[in-house]
Design a protein around this motif. Structure first.
Motif, mmCIF file in Angstrom:
data_model
loop_
_atom_site.group_PDB
_atom_site.id
_atom_site.type_symbol
_atom_site.label_atom_id
_atom_site.label_comp_id
_atom_site.label_asym_id
_atom_site.label_seq_id
_atom_site.Cartn_x
_atom_site.Cartn_y
_atom_site.Cartn_z
ATOM 1 N N GLU A 82 8.564 20.556 2.920
ATOM 2 C CA GLU A 82 8.361 19.372 2.083
ATOM 3 C C GLU A 82 9.286 19.407 0.883
ATOM 4 O O GLU A 82 9.396 20.434 0.221
ATOM 5 C CB GLU A 82 6.917 19.319 1.601
ATOM 6 C CG GLU A 82 6.582 18.161 0.681
ATOM 7 C CD GLU A 82 5.163 18.211 0.139
ATOM 8 O OE1 GLU A 82 5.009 18.233 -1.092
ATOM 9 O OE2 GLU A 82 4.220 18.250 0.940
ATOM 10 N N PRO A 83 9.932 18.296 0.495
ATOM 11 C CA PRO A 83 10.153 17.122 1.350
ATOM 12 C C PRO A 83 11.347 17.372 2.256
ATOM 13 O O PRO A 83 12.213 18.183 1.934
ATOM 14 C CB PRO A 83 10.464 16.017 0.344
ATOM 15 C CG PRO A 83 11.143 16.731 -0.782
ATOM 16 C CD PRO A 83 10.518 18.103 -0.845
ATOM 17 N N VAL A 99 0.856 -1.193 0.000
ATOM 18 C CA VAL A 99 0.000 0.000 0.000
ATOM 19 C C VAL A 99 0.890 1.240 0.000
ATOM 20 O O VAL A 99 1.815 1.354 0.810
ATOM 21 C CB VAL A 99 -0.933 0.001 1.227
ATOM 22 C CG1 VAL A 99 -1.780 1.277 1.262
ATOM 23 C CG2 VAL A 99 -1.834 -1.221 1.217
ATOM 24 N N THR A 100 0.622 2.155 -0.906
ATOM 25 C CA THR A 100 1.457 3.349 -0.989
ATOM 26 C C THR A 100 1.146 4.307 0.141
ATOM 27 O O THR A 100 0.073 4.269 0.753
ATOM 28 C CB THR A 100 1.260 4.074 -2.322
ATOM 29 O OG1 THR A 100 -0.082 4.580 -2.388
ATOM 30 C CG2 THR A 100 1.545 3.164 -3.503
ATOM 31 N N VAL A 101 2.088 5.183 0.397
ATOM 32 C CA VAL A 101 1.901 6.189 1.446
ATOM 33 C C VAL A 101 0.735 7.100 1.096
ATOM 34 O O VAL A 101 -0.048 7.502 1.970
ATOM 35 C CB VAL A 101 3.197 6.987 1.652
ATOM 36 C CG1 VAL A 101 2.992 8.078 2.692
ATOM 37 C CG2 VAL A 101 4.333 6.057 2.075
ATOM 38 N N GLY A 124 7.381 12.918 3.017
ATOM 39 C CA GLY A 124 7.987 13.279 1.743
ATOM 40 C C GLY A 124 7.211 14.281 0.915
ATOM 41 O O GLY A 124 6.559 15.192 1.428
ATOM 42 N N SER A 125 7.265 14.112 -0.394
ATOM 43 C CA SER A 125 6.554 14.960 -1.341
ATOM 44 C C SER A 125 5.414 14.167 -1.974
ATOM 45 O O SER A 125 5.293 12.955 -1.774
ATOM 46 C CB SER A 125 7.508 15.431 -2.442
ATOM 47 O OG SER A 125 7.965 14.324 -3.204
ATOM 48 N N VAL A 126 4.593 14.843 -2.763
ATOM 49 C CA VAL A 126 3.493 14.159 -3.443
ATOM 50 C C VAL A 126 4.021 13.016 -4.295
ATOM 51 O O VAL A 126 3.486 11.898 -4.288
ATOM 52 C CB VAL A 126 2.705 15.156 -4.319
ATOM 53 C CG1 VAL A 126 1.686 14.419 -5.188
ATOM 54 C CG2 VAL A 126 2.011 16.190 -3.446
ATOM 55 N N GLN A 127 5.092 13.271 -5.034
ATOM 56 C CA GLN A 127 5.640 12.249 -5.922
ATOM 57 C C GLN A 127 6.149 11.042 -5.134
ATOM 58 O O GLN A 127 5.924 9.886 -5.526
ATOM 59 C CB GLN A 127 6.778 12.838 -6.763
ATOM 60 C CG GLN A 127 6.334 13.916 -7.723
ATOM 61 C CD GLN A 127 6.357 15.312 -7.103
ATOM 62 O OE1 GLN A 127 6.381 15.451 -5.867
ATOM 63 N NE2 GLN A 127 6.350 16.332 -7.940
ATOM 64 N N ILE A 128 6.834 11.300 -4.026
ATOM 65 C CA ILE A 128 7.358 10.192 -3.214
ATOM 66 C C ILE A 128 6.215 9.413 -2.577
ATOM 67 O O ILE A 128 6.236 8.177 -2.552
ATOM 68 C CB ILE A 128 8.322 10.732 -2.147
ATOM 69 C CG1 ILE A 128 9.580 11.315 -2.809
ATOM 70 C CG2 ILE A 128 8.705 9.634 -1.157
ATOM 71 C CD1 ILE A 128 10.511 12.027 -1.866
#
Length: 273
Positions: free
Chosen positions: A184-185, A71-73, A97-101
């Protein structure tokens, strides 16, 4: 040198692969591995875990909430079952992290990587989570706190398949706060996670040692409702990092972060009434 790449689509296929390969290298979101300096680690086969659907499940199972290792963050941050039954984990995911991470990183990878600054492990320890591990020889489970204390965290032919978060903690209050150099991040310099029923919260700190650390003195003060919570928190954290050059800065930052935690706990308590 990598000899092979595999992408099993079921747990059965994964176990069959692990049973026949002497040196498998597992990869989930890859947010740490793919940006690491130097070459990829030597492995007989690199195994992509991203196509196993059961690893991406969040479901209620008997007396626990099960969160699959894949499951992703980002999914954790918006999942209604996690928000209801384990709010501390959902808050940690929002601050991750960031949206991408967040869209790539997985909960299993964040634990298995063993970074002292990882955001999800303190929340999992505060929530009394158990890790479920599987190998061709069978399945085992152990508290996340115990898993993080061993090296290697995951055995050569083992894989984390998910986490069991026990239900029945009363009001299910949870709060997570984070200190970093920027918004962030950022790599965490201190995290605080609190979870449990009112008056019996478990308080765990991250990024002050190799694994999340329970803060006994501050936890007792927090649950007593005493005015001594902030000084107890400062004492506990500074005792864990003796001699660090950042101690003077952290003395002030610890108290500010403690106030943020108290604010979140107060709001969570009000919402639970």
């Amino acid at each position: 040198m990598i000899a092979e790449f595999a992408s099993p689509d079921s747990e059965a296929a994964l176990m069959a692969l692990l049973a026949t390969k002497a040196d498998p290298g597992l990869i989930a979101g890859g947010t740490d591995l793919l940006i690491a300096s130097g070459n990829l680690p030597a492995a007989q086969v690199v195994v992509d875990l991203g196509h196993i659907s059961s690893f991406r499940q969040v479901k209620l199972a008997e007396d626990a909430l099960f969160v699959g290792a894949g499951v992703t963050v980002a999914a954790i941050a918006r999942d209604p079952l996690i928000a209801r039954h384990c709010p501390v984990l959902g808050q940690a995911a929002v601050n991750f992290g960031s949206v991408q991470i967040r869209n790539r990183a997985t909960i299993g990878g964040n634990v298995a990587n063993g970074s002292p600054a990882a955001d999800l492990p303190p929340a999992l320890v505060a929530a009394r989570a158990e890790a479920v591990l599987r190998a061709p020889e069978g399945e085992t489970s152990l508290p996340v706190a115990d898993l993080l204390s061993r090296r290697p965290i995951v055995g050569r032919r083992q894989v984390i398949v998910g986490f069991r978060l026990p239900l029945g903690d009363g009001s299910g209050i949870g709060a997570f706060v984070k200190l970093g150099r920027r918004q962030e991040p950022t790599i965490s310099r201190l995290t605080l996670a609190a979870a449990g029923p009112r008056g019996a919260l478990r308080l765990v700190a991250g990024a002050i040692g190799p694994a999340p650390r329970r803060l006994a003195g501050a936890e007792a003060a927090l649950n007593a409702g005493a005015d001594g919570f902030l000084p107890a928190l400062e004492d506990d954290v500074l005792a864990a990092i003796p001699g660090r050059a950042s101690a003077a800065y952290k003395s002030r930052a610890i108290r500010a972060l403690g106030l943020d935690l108290l604010d979140r706990i107060t709001k969570a308590s009000e919402d639970a009434e």
